[in-house]
Write a protein that holds these residues in place. Structure first.
Motif, mmCIF file in Angstrom:
data_model
loop_
_atom_site.group_PDB
_atom_site.id
_atom_site.type_symbol
_atom_site.label_atom_id
_atom_site.label_comp_id
_atom_site.label_asym_id
_atom_site.label_seq_id
_atom_site.Cartn_x
_atom_site.Cartn_y
_atom_site.Cartn_z
ATOM 1 N N THR A 47 151.444 69.602 74.909
ATOM 2 C CA THR A 47 150.382 69.946 75.792
ATOM 3 C C THR A 47 150.285 71.599 76.051
ATOM 4 O OG1 THR A 47 150.699 67.749 76.943
ATOM 5 C CG2 THR A 47 149.068 69.434 77.830
ATOM 6 N N ILE A 48 151.341 71.974 76.239
ATOM 7 C CA ILE A 48 151.529 73.640 76.484
ATOM 8 C C ILE A 48 151.162 74.411 75.115
ATOM 9 C CG2 ILE A 48 152.878 75.484 77.290
ATOM 10 C CD1 ILE A 48 152.086 73.375 79.354
ATOM 11 N N TYR A 49 151.601 73.698 74.254
ATOM 12 C CA TYR A 49 151.557 74.498 72.732
ATOM 13 C C TYR A 49 150.132 74.542 72.564
ATOM 14 C CZ TYR A 49 152.050 75.766 68.071
ATOM 15 O OH TYR A 49 152.036 76.222 66.752
ATOM 16 N N ALA A 50 149.299 73.192 72.664
ATOM 17 C CA ALA A 50 147.868 73.389 72.417
ATOM 18 C C ALA A 50 147.185 74.351 73.539
ATOM 19 C CB ALA A 50 147.316 71.748 72.482
ATOM 20 N N LEU A 51 147.760 74.409 74.523
ATOM 21 C CA LEU A 51 147.066 75.211 75.687
ATOM 22 C C LEU A 51 147.236 76.787 75.173
ATOM 23 C CD1 LEU A 51 147.262 74.523 79.174
ATOM 24 C CD2 LEU A 51 147.252 76.915 78.626
ATOM 25 N N LEU A 52 148.352 77.019 74.785
ATOM 26 C CA LEU A 52 148.542 78.234 74.500
ATOM 27 C C LEU A 52 147.868 78.984 73.052
ATOM 28 C CD1 LEU A 52 152.575 78.351 74.709
ATOM 29 C CD2 LEU A 52 150.703 79.577 76.152
ATOM 30 N N VAL A 53 147.490 77.719 72.069
ATOM 31 C CA VAL A 53 146.715 78.093 71.184
ATOM 32 C C VAL A 53 145.220 78.445 71.504
ATOM 33 C CG1 VAL A 53 145.350 77.030 69.310
ATOM 34 C CG2 VAL A 53 147.934 76.725 69.552
ATOM 35 N N ARG A 54 144.928 77.680 72.637
ATOM 36 C CA ARG A 54 143.402 77.697 73.189
ATOM 37 C C ARG A 54 143.464 79.076 73.748
ATOM 38 N NH1 ARG A 54 142.857 73.393 76.016
ATOM 39 N NH2 ARG A 54 143.107 73.931 77.994
ATOM 40 N N ILE A 55 144.207 79.347 74.703
ATOM 41 C CA ILE A 55 144.184 80.656 75.462
ATOM 42 C C ILE A 55 144.297 81.983 74.322
ATOM 43 C CG2 ILE A 55 144.806 80.010 77.981
ATOM 44 C CD1 ILE A 55 147.309 81.049 77.495
ATOM 45 N N GLU A 56 144.976 81.885 73.272
ATOM 46 C CA GLU A 56 145.133 82.522 72.270
ATOM 47 C C GLU A 56 143.765 82.889 71.519
ATOM 48 O OE1 GLU A 56 148.141 82.297 69.154
ATOM 49 O OE2 GLU A 56 147.487 83.790 68.030
ATOM 50 N N GLN A 57 143.203 81.712 71.227
ATOM 51 C CA GLN A 57 141.919 81.641 70.539
ATOM 52 C C GLN A 57 140.842 82.402 71.406
ATOM 53 O OE1 GLN A 57 140.798 80.173 67.535
ATOM 54 N NE2 GLN A 57 142.989 79.658 67.164
ATOM 55 N N LYS A 58 140.858 82.377 72.800
ATOM 56 C CA LYS A 58 139.850 82.968 73.850
ATOM 57 C C LYS A 58 140.245 84.331 74.102
ATOM 58 C CE LYS A 58 138.819 79.989 77.236
ATOM 59 N NZ LYS A 58 139.280 78.718 78.311
ATOM 60 N N SER A 59 141.384 84.947 73.289
ATOM 61 C CA SER A 59 141.863 86.410 73.451
ATOM 62 C C SER A 59 142.074 86.637 75.350
ATOM 63 C CB SER A 59 140.774 87.441 73.261
ATOM 64 O OG SER A 59 140.474 86.893 71.820
#
Lengths: 116, 123
Positions: A47-59
């Motif tokens: 869950t955290i991994y997916a979230l980190l991907v998301r906040i990375e994509q959102k810069s």
């Protein structure tokens, strides 16, 4: 973790992780560990991994690849200016929600008045 | 020059290479990680509806990263996926903002509602 808890956390977890990263940069596993330290014990690492991907994509974070002893390098995430602004917004929203939801909580005032 | 011309027909070759690379990494995982990563990979091909190749490649590369790391650290599959494998798999995909086939339908829906509201205003 209860179904309701999972649902409620879903909307706030991003803010929680941004708050943790504001304290200090971290890689995925460290974030999960620190969440556990803060009492969020049942969050799956993925869950955290997916979230980190998301906040990375959102810069919202800067990412640095740091070599690890075994395996591929670990991605270390740190909050950037855009992330800090997003976190500020999260706390504003959170304060608003807490205030307004607390007003609906007649159940709690009932029990405290009974205790007194 | 020739490569560019071919890519117009086949799609970017570089992208295909990266995709194959990610697929190979998933196939090379030890069990039980290979099993779960392969199942997710399959699920995305059916569910994802992502039409943007770059996003798809990025997603599969990250998936390989995730499970390679888990395999090296010896993290149990359950600790990664949590109680609900479908939820986990879909949340993972939602992190990638790439174009999906549903986007086109959403645009049509919005246009239809706008048009209906426009008609409402008239006497």
């Amino acid at each position: 973790m209860g179904k309701q808890m999972t649902e409620m956390l879903k909307g706030t977890l991003e803010g929680i992780v941004l708050a943790l990263l504001a304290e200090q940069p971290a890689y995925g596993y460290e974030i999960t560990a620190r969440l556990r330290d803060h009492g969020f014990t049942d969050i799956a690492e993925g869950t955290i991994y997916a979230l980190l991907v998301r906040i990375e994509q959102k810069s919202l974070v800067d990412v640095e690849k740091v070599p690890s002893e075994k395996g591929p390098p670990r991605k270390v995430y740190s909050l950037n200016a855009q992330g800090a602004a997003e976190l500020e917004e999260f706390w504003k929203t959170w304060d608003f929600l807490v205030q307004h939801i607390e007003k609906l909580n007649t159940h709690k005032t009932d029990t405290t008045s009974k205790e007194n | 020059m020739a490569a560019k011309w071919i890519e117009m027909i086949t799609g970017p070759l570089d992208q295909k290479k990266q995709y194959r690379e990610a697929k190979k990494r998933i196939e090379a995982l030890p069990e039980p990680y290979r099993g779960v990563a392969t199942a997710q990979h399959r699920y995305y091909l059916v569910y994802g509806g992502v039409t943007d190749g770059d996003t798809l490649v990025q997603m599969f590369t990250d998936l390989a990263d995730l499970w390679e790391r888990a395999a090296i650290d010896g993290t149990p599959v359950g600790a990664i996926v949590g109680d609900d494998p479908v939820e986990f798999t879909e949340t993972f995909a939602e992190s990638y903002g790439g174009k999906r086939w549903i986007d086109k339908e959403r645009t049509k829906l919005i246009a239809a509602v706008d048009e209906a509201i426009g008609k409402e205003g008239r006497p």
